[in-house]
Design an enzyme around this catalytic site. Structure first.
Site, mmCIF file in Angstrom:
data_model
loop_
_atom_site.group_PDB
_atom_site.id
_atom_site.type_symbol
_atom_site.label_atom_id
_atom_site.label_comp_id
_atom_site.label_asym_id
_atom_site.label_seq_id
_atom_site.Cartn_x
_atom_site.Cartn_y
_atom_site.Cartn_z
ATOM 1 N N ASP A 108 0.840 -1.205 0.000
ATOM 2 C CA ASP A 108 0.000 0.000 0.000
ATOM 3 C C ASP A 108 0.874 1.254 0.000
ATOM 4 O OD1 ASP A 108 -2.027 -1.789 0.528
ATOM 5 O OD2 ASP A 108 -2.040 -1.342 2.681
HETATM 6 N N1 URA Z 1 -1.254 -5.992 3.865
HETATM 7 C C1 URA Z 1 -1.697 -4.723 3.880
HETATM 8 O O1 URA Z 1 -2.702 -4.433 4.487
HETATM 9 N N2 URA Z 1 -0.985 -3.805 3.199
HETATM 10 C C2 URA Z 1 0.133 -4.081 2.537
HETATM 11 O O2 URA Z 1 0.741 -3.182 1.945
HETATM 12 C C3 URA Z 1 0.582 -5.400 2.520
HETATM 13 C C4 URA Z 1 -0.134 -6.346 3.196
#
Ligand code: URA
Length: 240
Positions: A108
């Site tokens: 993310d």
């Molecule tokens: N899980 C999440 O919530 N975000 C990420 O970036 C990776 C795994």
């Protein structure tokens, strides 16, 4: 063997016509000698980047290429998302490479840590294949203290996330403090770690990935830094 003009065009040095012009200007040099024919056949050996120069600089590494990046906060992994992408942290010419570079899975915008980027499709599929069950390890900082039950819930292999039908595979939780934990998952569902903690009534405030398979985020990579993965690093991914 690869045609010189196609090789350099695929590395982003320009169209084949532009590469032909570079050759005509004597700017493409192999083993110290300017090449005269942009259609020459070149053996793409591992040492080629040290032997073939464009405008006095060693050429970029040809495919297959895999990078290890310390993804910083605030950049996105997909061109479809708004904002600066991880690809903008790489040399501009690399955006024109063929085959193109893709992230292996995504982090993310608000997640930092170990990110692999590759132009090697079969390798990408080996890492993300659900059958491979490659472990991804995250360090999460939580808004509320752990209640002690999360480890069993995550390990059970029965937790179903909101708006999903299939239960998650078992995941391993390792508390680090009242509000910090390591979580190791083998899947890569959308926002998985944040949604797992939301499912047990908590909220992830910060998230960092520090390991994929047996490959740790290299300690010398600062956020935003990247480098070409070594053969040992690529092998480590599959040895956890
Ligand atoms: N899980 C999440 O919530 N975000 C990420 O970036 C990776 C795994």
């Amino acid at each position: 063997m690869a045609r010189l003009d196609r090789l350099l065009a695929n590395l982003g040095y320009g169209s084949r016509r532009e590469v032909t012009a570079l050759v005509a200007r004597g700017q493409v040099v192999l083993d110290g000698r300017p090449l005269k024919d942009s259609g020459a056949k070149i053996a793409v050996t591992a040492d080629l980047p040290t032997r073939l120069l464009v405008a006095g600089q060693p050429i970029d590494p040809p495919a297959p290429l895999t990078l290890v990046m310390h993804k910083p906060l605030g950049v996105v992994c997909s061109h479809r998302e708004a904002g600066r992408t991880v690809y903008e942290l790489l040399p501009q010419r690399w955006r024109a490479r063929e085959p193109g570079l893709s992230t292996i899975g995504r982090l993310d915008k608000d997640t930092s840590g170990l990110l692999l980027i590759t132009d090697d499709g079969p390798f990408l599929h080996r890492v993300i294949s659900p059958k491979a069950m490659i472990a991804k390890r995250y360090a999460a900082t939580l808004a509320r203290p752990l209640n002690g039950g999360e480890g069993a819930t995550f390990a059970a292999g029965t937790l179903v996330l909101e708006n999903e039908a299939d239960p998650l595979a078992p995941a391993a939780l390792e508390p680090l403090s009242e509000t910090q934990a390591r979580l190791t998952i083998t899947e890569g569902r959308y926002h998985q770690v944040r949604r797992m903690f939301a499912a047990v009534g908590n909220h992830v405030e910060a998230l960092h990935r520090d390991r994929i398979g047996g490959l740790d985020l290299p300690a010398d990579l600062e956020p935003g830094d990247w480098r070409i993965a070594t053969a040992d690093e690529l092998a480590a991914i599959f040895t956890a």
